[in-house]
Design a protein around this motif. Structure first.
Motif, PDB file in Angstrom:
ATOM      1  N   LEU B  83       0.816  -1.210   0.000  1.00 20.67           N
ATOM      2  CA  LEU B  83       0.000   0.000   0.000  1.00 20.67           C
ATOM      3  C   LEU B  83       0.849   1.258   0.000  1.00 20.67           C
ATOM      4  O   LEU B  83       0.582   2.209  -0.728  1.00 20.67           O
ATOM      5  CB  LEU B  83      -0.934   0.007   1.213  1.00 20.67           C
ATOM      6  CG  LEU B  83      -2.301  -0.650   1.071  1.00 20.67           C
ATOM      7  CD1 LEU B  83      -3.096   0.000  -0.049  1.00 20.67           C
ATOM      8  CD2 LEU B  83      -2.231  -2.127   0.810  1.00 20.67           C
ATOM      9  N   SER B  84       1.895   1.268   0.829  1.00 24.15           N
ATOM     10  CA  SER B  84       2.758   2.457   0.898  1.00 24.15           C
ATOM     11  C   SER B  84       3.424   2.712  -0.439  1.00 24.15           C
ATOM     12  O   SER B  84       3.525   3.854  -0.887  1.00 24.15           O
ATOM     13  CB  SER B  84       3.833   2.271   1.958  1.00 24.15           C
ATOM     14  OG  SER B  84       3.240   1.993   3.184  1.00 24.15           O
ATOM     15  N   VAL B  87       1.042   4.095  -2.992  1.00 30.59           N
ATOM     16  CA  VAL B  87       0.717   5.505  -2.783  1.00 30.59           C
ATOM     17  C   VAL B  87       1.916   6.401  -3.077  1.00 30.59           C
ATOM     18  O   VAL B  87       1.819   7.364  -3.820  1.00 30.59           O
ATOM     19  CB  VAL B  87       0.220   5.714  -1.338  1.00 30.59           C
ATOM     20  CG1 VAL B  87       0.129   7.184  -0.993  1.00 30.59           C
ATOM     21  CG2 VAL B  87      -1.133   5.044  -1.148  1.00 30.59           C
ATOM     22  N   TYR B  95      -5.457   4.662  -2.648  1.00 31.52           N
ATOM     23  CA  TYR B  95      -5.248   3.816  -1.484  1.00 31.52           C
ATOM     24  C   TYR B  95      -4.668   4.563  -0.281  1.00 31.52           C
ATOM     25  O   TYR B  95      -4.400   3.959   0.749  1.00 31.52           O
ATOM     26  CB  TYR B  95      -4.334   2.638  -1.856  1.00 31.52           C
ATOM     27  CG  TYR B  95      -4.913   1.814  -2.970  1.00 31.52           C
ATOM     28  CD1 TYR B  95      -4.351   1.814  -4.233  1.00 31.52           C
ATOM     29  CD2 TYR B  95      -6.075   1.066  -2.758  1.00 31.52           C
ATOM     30  CE1 TYR B  95      -4.916   1.086  -5.261  1.00 31.52           C
ATOM     31  CE2 TYR B  95      -6.648   0.335  -3.779  1.00 31.52           C
ATOM     32  CZ  TYR B  95      -6.060   0.351  -5.032  1.00 31.52           C
ATOM     33  OH  TYR B  95      -6.627  -0.361  -6.049  1.00 31.52           O
ATOM     34  N   THR B  96      -4.493   5.866  -0.394  1.00 35.54           N
ATOM     35  CA  THR B  96      -3.929   6.617   0.730  1.00 35.54           C
ATOM     36  C   THR B  96      -4.692   6.399   2.041  1.00 35.54           C
ATOM     37  O   THR B  96      -4.074   6.251   3.086  1.00 35.54           O
ATOM     38  CB  THR B  96      -3.867   8.124   0.396  1.00 35.54           C
ATOM     39  OG1 THR B  96      -3.264   8.300  -0.891  1.00 35.54           O
ATOM     40  CG2 THR B  96      -3.063   8.875   1.423  1.00 35.54           C
ATOM     41  N   ALA B  99      -3.343   3.317   3.759  1.00 40.46           N
ATOM     42  CA  ALA B  99      -1.892   3.086   3.794  1.00 40.46           C
ATOM     43  C   ALA B  99      -1.353   2.946   5.213  1.00 40.46           C
ATOM     44  O   ALA B  99      -0.599   2.025   5.517  1.00 40.46           O
ATOM     45  CB  ALA B  99      -1.163   4.197   3.047  1.00 40.46           C
TER      46      ALA B  99
END
Lengths: 73, 435
Positions: B83-84, B87, B95-96, B99
């Motif tokens: 996720l990180s 983003v 997806y922020t 995250a």
């Protein structure tokens, strides 16, 4: 298994860990120190977190293992 | 919607505590205490309280659900970096909102992975002194020590990432954060000045880059599978496919877990407008893709194992295919994939709960598959070494309580953390920090 370079014998872990696995870590620190905008104080804080977390992780595990030792062994 | 309303939404977990929160906390605590009791039995009586056995005389296997659980939790931990990276590196702003939840999952999941190693040891009190003292020597030859190295690195890099990204948020929200936790916030923002944000963004970008290379390629697609793939005497384990195979398992279980987290927080705090349906649709698509890759790599192993394989590979594969547990895991993933594919092809089929259910199914299936992989690999070594001392493996209640306990502890971790820091990044609702 080991790479024979007289008189040295290089095992896979040596080049695997320090030559490959650590590349992302080298990249992080190179990027931190060489990139712009540069600010040594903030970079220092980042390094502090990195080192601090490593120490905290293993110190914490050590404390837990000692607690188990005194309770059970 | 004004900024002020959104900030209040963000901080709702820190200011409101419902009855459901306490019920969940107590339930998780009870499960944890059951595990603690079970573990104390193991410390007192030894690993005899597990379903594990010795080779040669006892029959059975020496690694079971403790190792399966270890691998499983490391896989789940990969949600953070996926996720990180999505983003920060690939600018997938969608997806922020999830995250930071995913990064926190990494910290919790890696801790549980470490716990499974510790509880697998007969003398856990020696773990730190043995590993640290012997490190300069063992790092050159021991896959187990490589594992310890990379897990430590992933944990520390993710923790650094979290601490750096929290500084801006805590500073910005300081006035609205609970007063009683002031010392914590002072510590978290030590040395903070607003001018650091631009530099901090850059540091964090490099961390995300470092981690995206380290975690998928060198941890769950590297040192973890190499614990198994480097051992030629276990034909069920040996081979280069395990690297990619384990990675697909990580990616599926990671996304599945993030889906559960996302739904839990969305429902608990009324965050429908923060963690939107789009997040679930997107994660569902990725979960479907990774599930397909997982099945594809299983196919690779099955076809090479049944066509004209060497005797030991043939036997290990036959054993696998004849065991219903393997098919439970595989069909679990197939079922999840079928639903996610339908959802991708026919968007009106999309359902929030359906997507999360697919995630739960995949997470469960990967635990089963991984444990089964560990056990079957050991049951069928080359040369039928232990054929004269046959045995079976069924996890004991002590081992199962460890799995339940680890889940409960991660729940408690999130319940506590959500009360201390905002678990959604501020720039998810207020746009990117100026860089």
């Amino acid at each position: 298994m080991s790479l024979e370079l007289l008189p040295l014998s290089i095992e896979p872990g040596t080049w695997l860990i320090f030559g490959i696995v650590f590349i992302p870590v080298y990249a992080v620190f190179l990027g931190w120190f060489l990139g712009k905008p540069r600010d040594l104080k903030v970079t220092g804080i980042g390094i502090g977190y990195f080192v601090g977390l490593t120490v905290a992780l293993w110190a914490g595990l050590f404390v837990l293992s000692m607690a188990i030792k005194f309770a059970f062994f | 919607m004004s900024t002020e309303v959104s900030r209040a939404d963000l901080l709702r977990p820190l200011h409101t505590t419902t009855k459901q929160y306490w019920l969940l906390f107590v339930a998780a605590l009870v499960v944890t205490l059951v595990f603690v009791y079970a573990y104390s039995l193991q410390l007192r009586h030894g690993l005899i309280v597990t379903g594990l056995a010795d080779w040669g005389s006892g029959g059975g296997v020496t690694w079971g659900i403790y190792v399966g659980g270890f691998v499983w939790w490391v896989g789940i931990a990969h949600g953070g970096i996926i996720l990180s990276a999505a983003v920060r590196l690939f600018k997938m702003e969608r997806y922020t909102p999830v995250a930071r939840l995913a990064e926190l999952l990494t910290i919790g999941a890696l801790s549980m992975a470490g716990l499974f190693i510790v509880i697998h040891l007969g003398r856990p009190d020696r773990v730190v002194t043995s590993i640290i003292a012997a490190y300069p020597e063992t790092v050159h030859t021991s896959p187990l020590v490589w594992d310890v190295t990379v897990i430590t690195l992933y944990f520390v890099l993710t923790g650094t990432y979290l601490l750096l990204t929290l500084r801006h948020d805590i500073h910005q929200l300081r006035g609205q954060l609970p007063d009683r936790l002031d010392p914590v916030y002072t510590l978290l923002t030590v040395g903070y000045t607003e001018s650091e944000d631009r530099v901090s963004q850059r540091l964090v970008w490099w961390l995300a880059l470092g981690i995206i290379i380290l975690a998928p390629l060198l941890l769950h697609g590297g040192v973890i599978p190499w614990l198994f793939a480097l051992l030629p005497s276990m034909p069920g384990w040996y081979g280069a496919v395990q690297g990619p195979q384990f990675l697909t398992i990580a990616l599926t279980s990671a996304i599945g877990s993030v889906l559960v987290l996302a739904l839990a927080f969305r429902k608990a705090y009324g965050w429908e407008h923060i963690i939107t349906d789009d997040v679930f649709r997107g994660l569902g698509l990725w979960l479907g893709l990774f599930a397909m890759l997982f099945l594809w790599l299983q196919l690779q192993q099955v076809i090479t194992g049944v066509f004209a394989a060497p005797i030991d590979v043939d036997q290990a594969t036959a054993a696998k295919l004849n065991d219903p547990i393997y098919w439970v895991a595989i069909f679990g993933v197939i079922l999840a994939l079928a639903y996610l594919a339908a959802q991708a092809l026919q968007p009106h089929v999309f359902s929030l709960y359906g997507t999360v259910a697919a995630g739960i199914l995949v997470v469960t299936a990967t635990l089963i598959e991984k444990t089964f992989f560990v056990v079957e690999g050991l049951m069928y070594p080359s040369f039928g070494l232990y054929a004269s001392v046959p045995g079976e493996y069924t996890p004991s209640w002590v081992e199962l309580s460890a799995v339940a306990g680890s889940l409960a502890m991660v729940v408690i971790f999130f319940l506590i953390v959500a009360k201390v820091i905002p678990v959604v990044e501020l720039h998810a609702i207020e746009g990117e920090v100026e860089s």
